[in-house]
Design an enzyme around this catalytic site. Structure first.
Site, PDB file in Angstrom:
ATOM      1  N   HIS A 189       0.300  10.551  -3.294  1.00 54.67           N
ATOM      2  CA  HIS A 189       1.628   9.988  -3.550  1.00 54.67           C
ATOM      3  C   HIS A 189       2.758  10.546  -2.704  1.00 54.67           C
ATOM      4  O   HIS A 189       3.935  10.368  -3.082  1.00 54.67           O
ATOM      5  CB  HIS A 189       2.005  10.129  -5.039  1.00 54.67           C
ATOM      6  CG  HIS A 189       0.971   9.637  -5.987  1.00 54.67           C
ATOM      7  ND1 HIS A 189       0.456   8.371  -5.918  1.00 54.67           N
ATOM      8  CD2 HIS A 189       0.345  10.268  -7.029  1.00 54.67           C
ATOM      9  CE1 HIS A 189      -0.452   8.223  -6.884  1.00 54.67           C
ATOM     10  NE2 HIS A 189      -0.547   9.349  -7.566  1.00 54.67           N
ATOM     11  N   GLU A 228      -4.264   8.678  -3.127  1.00 48.77           N
ATOM     12  CA  GLU A 228      -3.525   7.485  -3.503  1.00 48.77           C
ATOM     13  C   GLU A 228      -2.212   7.499  -2.749  1.00 48.77           C
ATOM     14  O   GLU A 228      -1.497   8.512  -2.747  1.00 48.77           O
ATOM     15  CB  GLU A 228      -3.250   7.427  -5.004  1.00 48.77           C
ATOM     16  CG  GLU A 228      -4.428   6.953  -5.830  1.00 48.77           C
ATOM     17  CD  GLU A 228      -4.059   6.747  -7.280  1.00 48.77           C
ATOM     18  OE1 GLU A 228      -2.923   7.096  -7.672  1.00 48.77           O
ATOM     19  OE2 GLU A 228      -4.897   6.254  -8.041  1.00 48.77           O
ATOM     20  N   TYR A 247       3.109   5.138  -5.227  1.00 52.19           N
ATOM     21  CA  TYR A 247       3.337   3.916  -5.994  1.00 52.19           C
ATOM     22  C   TYR A 247       4.755   3.375  -5.830  1.00 52.19           C
ATOM     23  O   TYR A 247       5.021   2.218  -6.115  1.00 52.19           O
ATOM     24  CB  TYR A 247       3.161   4.189  -7.491  1.00 52.19           C
ATOM     25  CG  TYR A 247       1.800   4.575  -7.982  1.00 52.19           C
ATOM     26  CD1 TYR A 247       0.696   4.630  -7.131  1.00 52.19           C
ATOM     27  CD2 TYR A 247       1.610   4.869  -9.328  1.00 52.19           C
ATOM     28  CE1 TYR A 247      -0.544   4.992  -7.609  1.00 52.19           C
ATOM     29  CE2 TYR A 247       0.370   5.222  -9.817  1.00 52.19           C
ATOM     30  CZ  TYR A 247      -0.714   5.290  -8.960  1.00 52.19           C
ATOM     31  OH  TYR A 247      -1.941   5.640  -9.446  1.00 52.19           O
ATOM     32  N   GLN A 285     -14.489   7.447 -10.527  1.00 51.10           N
ATOM     33  CA  GLN A 285     -14.258   6.766  -9.256  1.00 51.10           C
ATOM     34  C   GLN A 285     -14.735   7.587  -8.070  1.00 51.10           C
ATOM     35  O   GLN A 285     -15.295   7.038  -7.115  1.00 51.10           O
ATOM     36  CB  GLN A 285     -12.763   6.450  -9.122  1.00 51.10           C
ATOM     37  CG  GLN A 285     -12.273   5.465 -10.161  1.00 51.10           C
ATOM     38  CD  GLN A 285     -10.765   5.457 -10.297  1.00 51.10           C
ATOM     39  OE1 GLN A 285     -10.060   6.199  -9.603  1.00 51.10           O
ATOM     40  NE2 GLN A 285     -10.260   4.633 -11.186  1.00 51.10           N
TER      41      GLN A 285
END
Length: 631
Positions: free
Chosen positions: A504, A525, A528, A225
């Protein structure tokens, strides 16, 4: 990194046995406390690196070397949250032949490195590889590399040879990895290097990674990615997924067609310093080479001879093992010693103080410092040339204010620093949660000016073995227990980051308060696990926290190649206003930035209200901006 499927995109000695587990040993600062006997004397020809370092000689029968590597790989290939740490070091010489190659796999918490002054002094014919982990169907399905973390290969030459492997496996040297994995000082030839493993069942996703100071053959990016290749030479590069960055790379692809493909190419790296490396000189003495810092660089440092820098004899290091007291370590550092942390897990109940200019702290085999009783494991002073490299720092069960602090806060930017000799962090990784409950307010705080961060992964764990149950995959328990508010805070001026991966955290993942900061590849990221929108809303009512925040008063800042990803699996209705936030102004430049939805949650805009939403209508399809401010 997500473990969930994503949309497709395209001659000294050989240790007789391997210790495959190590318990966390709490070290103490109290005088007279129980501890392992300190190593006061270091034999320059045969330093004692402890039981978790295997040193291989080319006179050793190849089948013996192969058996050692196979045993270690079998023990570590699935040991994601284990306490085992290992280094396998090759003395100068040749290993393997065209007819009988040496083929090795590299598992978790394993370092494979050559002990030559040049990468070409250790010549391996064969393969050194990482494959997908297949997490379902008894090891036959859901095959991916998204959790292939924490491993290192460096300082050797590899002639790729797949003799004896099946047709697919023989087609390339596979290095299917994700974060906290580095390739440095490699000379690879004879076959392709593939950054994905296309020989297993799907989905074959990968999310790395980092290469520096290496000469490489044709590279198959495949499903990776994002990736940073810095100061290297490549024969070719196949493709990109979301965000592939090249900085000072000869042979790098052109980025004129961004975002198709999404390449970001810098002709030169603004500030660089290669990671220190252990080697053996012509007389058999061990030493550490510390490369010098450079500006405006391109290509490899060893093309025309020795990498520029200085050599420190191994006798100038204190060689530490788990059980040595912090008082002992600090006393040695205060007297001018450098610090070599042998492989293992160290419980640290008070700070290791690195105060003297040009001190080197070098970890072997992913040596891990775990905070005990809320300690700050490492404090680095405002002094030029300090290098911390190859160290993992874990939060403990009692909250630490910081895990690594560089410079004192509020010092008015101390003048002891030297732009030509920056404090440098190389392959320094952070964890809050994962192998155990972790709590930290901030992972990395940089207060000094002229600091270089060369590859870091700052991770608040999105999964682990803590035993959480409430919420999706235990996310609600995780949110309330593994508390990590901010990943990285940069207060110093003229700080450069090459390879900044931060994930996170529960508020801003990265906050940049200093002037003239530069980041070359940023990956993030968002967390979550927020249970509700209220948990992910700022006091002023703004929805969520940007993954990368340049403070409002900053006048000059540059970012090349940045991505913020969203996957709110615990509550897919959660909304984040912006992936990036930065002040407007002529001195602000965010070049090639994007957001992407991994299947849950929404980021409304890329930056400052600009850019379309990354939501569930565009799963896996990045939203790009070529430049901010807009032309």
């Amino acid at each position: 990194m997500s473990i969930h499927p994503l949309p497709a995109r395209s001659r000294r000695r050989v240790a007789p046995a391997l210790a495959v587990a190590a318990a966390l040993i709490t070290v103490t600062s109290a005088a007279g406390a129980a501890q392992a006997a300190p190593m006061h004397e270091v034999d320059p020809f045969a330093p004692d690196f402890g039981p978790n370092v295997t040193i291989v000689d080319s006179a050793t029968p190849l089948e013996e070397v192969q058996a050692i590597l196979d045993e270690l790989a079998d023990a570590q290939v699935d040991a994601e949250m284990s306490t085992a740490r290992h280094s396998v070091l090759f003395l100068p010489g040749a290993y393997g032949t065209a007819a009988d190659p040496l083929q090795a796999r590299v598992g978790y918490y394993t370092e494979v490195a050559g002990l030559g002054a040049s990468p070409q002094d250790v010549d391996i014919t064969g393969k050194i590889e990482v494959y997908n982990r297949c997490l379902e169907g008894g090891g036959t399905a859901n095959c991916l590399a998204l959790v292939n973390f924490w491993r290192t290969i460096s300082n050797l030459s590899l002639e790729v040879n797949g003799a004896g492997q099946d047709g697919c496996r023989g087609s390339a040297n596979f290095w299917a990895v994700s974060q906290a994995v580095s390739m440095r000082r490699l000379d690879v030839s004879g076959g392709n290097l593939s950054l994905m493993d296309y020989c297993t069942a799907g989905p074959q996703y990968a999310s790395g990674g980092f290469i520096a100071d290496s000469r490489l053959p044709f590279v198959v990016n495949g499903s990776q990615q994002q990736w940073l290749t810095r100061n290297s030479v490549v024969a070719g590069w196949s493709n990109a997924v979301w965000n592939q960055v090249f900085s000072g790379v000869e042979g790098a692809p052109d980025d004129a067609a961004f975002p198709n493909p999404p390449y970001t190419t810098l002709d030169e790296t603004p500030v660089s310093r290669e990671k220190p490396y252990l080697f053996v000189d012509a007389d058999g003495r061990y030493a550490v080479r510390v490369p010098e810092a450079q500006t405006g660089t391109r290509g490899i440092t060893w093309a025309d001879g020795e990498t520029p820098g200085r050599t420190i004899p191994i006798t100038d290091f204190v060689i530490a093992r788990p059980g040595d007291s912090i008082g002992f370590i600090n006393s040695k550092l205060a007297k001018g010693k450098h610090l070599l942390l042998t492989p293992g897990v160290y419980g640290v109940d008070s700070s290791i103080h690195v105060k003297r200019a040009d001190t080197v702290v070098l970890g072997m085999g992913h040596a891990t410092l775990t905070a005990v009783d809320g300690a700050v494991p490492i404090r680095v002073a405002d002094a030029p040339g300090i290098v911390v490299a190859g160290v993992t720092i874990d939060a403990g069960t009692i909250e630490s204010p910081i895990l690594l602090q560089v410079g004192k806060p509020g010092n008015g930017h101390a003048k002891k620093v030297d732009p030509a000799n920056p404090i440098t962090l190389s392959d320094v990784y952070f964890r809050v949660g994962g192998p155990h409950v972790g709590k930290a307010d901030t992972a990395l705080e940089v207060n000094s000016d002229h600091v270089l961060i060369d590859h870091t992964w700052v991770w608040r764990g999105d999964h682990g073995v803590e035993g959480f149950t409430e919420g999706i995959n235990g996310d609600t328990d995780r949110w309330n227990t593994n508390t990590g508010r901010t990943g990285v805070v940069v207060n110093g001026d003229d700080v450069t980051a090459t390879g900044l991966f931060v994930e996170h955290f529960q508020q801003f993942n990265t906050v940049w308060n200093g002037e003239r900061g530069t980041t070359v590849l940023y990956q993030n990221e968002l967390p979550y696990d927020p249970p509700t929108q209220a948990d992910w809303t700022r006091p002023d009512g703004t929805l969520g926290y940007a993954g990368y925040k340049v403070a409002d008063g900053v006048a000059e800042h540059t970012l090349y190649g940045g991505g913020v990803y969203v996957f709110n699996q615990n509550n897919p209705s959660i909304v984040t206003e912006n992936g990036f936030e930065a002040p407007e102004g002529d001195g602000i430049r965010l070049h090639h930035i994007m957001t992407v939805n991994l299947s849950a949650g929404t980021i409304l805009h890329v930056v400052n209200g600009i850019g379309a939403a990354a939501d569930t209508t565009v799963i896996g399809a990045p939203i790009y901006l070529t430049d901010y401010p807009l032309p």
